[in-house]
Design a protein around this motif. Structure first.
Motif, PDB file in Angstrom:
ATOM      1  N   ALA A 124       0.789  -1.234  -0.179  1.00  0.00           N
ATOM      2  CA  ALA A 124       0.218  -0.092  -0.021  1.00  0.00           C
ATOM      3  C   ALA A 124       1.051   0.943   0.085  1.00  0.00           C
ATOM      4  O   ALA A 124       0.179   1.836  -0.543  1.00  0.00           O
ATOM      5  CB  ALA A 124      -0.955  -0.030   1.147  1.00  0.00           C
ATOM      6  N   LYS A 125       1.995   1.029   0.998  1.00  0.00           N
ATOM      7  CA  LYS A 125       3.040   2.134   0.628  1.00  0.00           C
ATOM      8  C   LYS A 125       3.452   2.596  -0.616  1.00  0.00           C
ATOM      9  O   LYS A 125       3.751   3.295  -0.750  1.00  0.00           O
ATOM     10  CB  LYS A 125       3.611   1.999   1.864  1.00  0.00           C
ATOM     11  N   ALA A 126       3.959   1.665  -1.524  1.00  0.00           N
ATOM     12  CA  ALA A 126       4.844   1.363  -2.411  1.00  0.00           C
ATOM     13  C   ALA A 126       3.182   2.247  -3.819  1.00  0.00           C
ATOM     14  O   ALA A 126       3.897   2.623  -4.818  1.00  0.00           O
ATOM     15  CB  ALA A 126       5.442   0.452  -3.320  1.00  0.00           C
ATOM     16  N   ALA A 127       1.984   1.589  -4.152  1.00  0.00           N
ATOM     17  CA  ALA A 127       1.231   2.262  -4.408  1.00  0.00           C
ATOM     18  C   ALA A 127       0.932   3.766  -4.404  1.00  0.00           C
ATOM     19  O   ALA A 127       1.264   3.984  -5.142  1.00  0.00           O
ATOM     20  CB  ALA A 127       0.350   0.991  -4.358  1.00  0.00           C
ATOM     21  N   GLN A 128       1.037   4.273  -3.138  1.00  0.00           N
ATOM     22  CA  GLN A 128       0.822   5.502  -2.496  1.00  0.00           C
ATOM     23  C   GLN A 128       2.007   6.048  -3.488  1.00  0.00           C
ATOM     24  O   GLN A 128       2.093   7.327  -4.020  1.00  0.00           O
ATOM     25  CB  GLN A 128       0.650   5.724  -1.145  1.00  0.00           C
ATOM     26  N   LYS A 129       3.703   5.827  -3.279  1.00  0.00           N
ATOM     27  CA  LYS A 129       4.530   6.331  -3.447  1.00  0.00           C
ATOM     28  C   LYS A 129       4.421   6.468  -5.165  1.00  0.00           C
ATOM     29  O   LYS A 129       4.779   7.515  -6.399  1.00  0.00           O
ATOM     30  CB  LYS A 129       5.324   5.823  -2.745  1.00  0.00           C
TER      31      LYS A 129
ATOM     32  N   PRO B 104      11.583  16.167 -20.387  1.00  0.00           N
ATOM     33  CA  PRO B 104      11.320  16.699 -21.226  1.00  0.00           C
ATOM     34  C   PRO B 104      11.036  15.077 -22.164  1.00  0.00           C
ATOM     35  O   PRO B 104       9.689  15.001 -22.867  1.00  0.00           O
ATOM     36  CB  PRO B 104      12.372  17.590 -22.268  1.00  0.00           C
ATOM     37  N   ASN B 105      11.498  14.037 -21.766  1.00  0.00           N
ATOM     38  CA  ASN B 105      11.622  12.510 -22.910  1.00  0.00           C
ATOM     39  C   ASN B 105      10.414  12.604 -21.974  1.00  0.00           C
ATOM     40  O   ASN B 105       9.619  11.306 -22.617  1.00  0.00           O
ATOM     41  CB  ASN B 105      12.590  11.721 -22.723  1.00  0.00           C
ATOM     42  N   ALA B 106       9.812  12.587 -20.648  1.00  0.00           N
ATOM     43  CA  ALA B 106       8.228  12.023 -20.590  1.00  0.00           C
ATOM     44  C   ALA B 106       6.747  12.715 -21.051  1.00  0.00           C
ATOM     45  O   ALA B 106       5.955  12.249 -21.012  1.00  0.00           O
ATOM     46  CB  ALA B 106       8.598  12.275 -19.018  1.00  0.00           C
TER      47      ALA B 106
ATOM     48  N   ALA C 281       4.268   9.907  -7.429  1.00  0.00           N
ATOM     49  CA  ALA C 281       5.739  10.540  -8.294  1.00  0.00           C
ATOM     50  C   ALA C 281       5.420  10.696 -10.180  1.00  0.00           C
ATOM     51  O   ALA C 281       5.290  11.324 -10.648  1.00  0.00           O
ATOM     52  CB  ALA C 281       6.415   8.785  -8.581  1.00  0.00           C
ATOM     53  N   GLN C 282       3.338   9.922 -10.259  1.00  0.00           N
ATOM     54  CA  GLN C 282       2.771  10.586 -11.875  1.00  0.00           C
ATOM     55  C   GLN C 282       2.503  11.291 -11.431  1.00  0.00           C
ATOM     56  O   GLN C 282       1.239  11.769 -13.091  1.00  0.00           O
ATOM     57  CB  GLN C 282       1.705   8.994 -11.432  1.00  0.00           C
ATOM     58  N   GLN C 283       1.839  11.943 -10.547  1.00  0.00           N
ATOM     59  CA  GLN C 283       1.287  12.913 -10.139  1.00  0.00           C
ATOM     60  C   GLN C 283       2.191  14.519 -10.083  1.00  0.00           C
ATOM     61  O   GLN C 283       1.349  15.365  -9.721  1.00  0.00           O
ATOM     62  CB  GLN C 283       0.120  13.298  -9.375  1.00  0.00           C
TER      63      GLN C 283
END
Length: 103
Positions: free
Chosen positions: A56-61, A75-77, A65-67
Motif C-alpha cells: 500500500a505504501k509503494a502504491a501510494q508513492k 522533456p522525454n517524459a 510520483a505520477q502526479q
C-alpha cells in the motif's frame, strides 16, 4: 495384533492432511516434483506476494510520483525531443542540414 497396524494406518491417514495444512498456514508453499520437474503452488505464492504490508505504501508513492506537475517532468517524459536525442537522430548532419541521417 491385526488391529494395531490398522489403527496406525488410520491415524497416519488422518494426520497427514492436518500436518500439510499446518505447514501451509505457517507460510510455506507445497512444491510437487513429477518426473524430475518441480511444480510450485502458484496460488499460494500469489497470496504470499499479495499480502505485503509495504504494498500500500509503494502504491501510494507510485501515484504521487505520477502526479508531478508538467513543469517538473523531464522533456522525454512529455514526448518532447531532447538535444541529445536530436543529435543522435541527425547524426553527422546535425547543425548543417535539415535532413536527418536517421529517420
Amino acid at each position: 495384533m491385526k488391529l494395531l497396524p490398522l489403527l496406525a494406518s488410520v491415524l497416519l491417514y488422518t494426520a497427514v492432511p492436518v500436518l500439510a495444512q499446518a505447514d501451509n498456514a505457517a507460510g510455506g508453499c507445497t512444491e510437487v516434483t513429477v518426473d524430475g520437474y518441480k511444480a510450485p503452488d502458484y496460488g499460494c505464492l500469489g497470496q504470499q506476494m499479495g499480502n505485503d504490508t509495504n504494498a500500500a505504501k509503494a502504491a501510494q508513492k507510485n501515484r504521487e510520483a505520477q502526479q508531478l506537475s508538467v513543469q517538473k517532468r523531464t522533456p522525454n517524459a512529455l514526448g518532447l525531443s531532447t538535444p541529445a536525442a536530436t543529435g543522435v537522430r541527425m547524426g553527422n548532419t546535425f547543425g548543417t542540414s535539415v535532413k536527418p541521417q536517421r529517420p
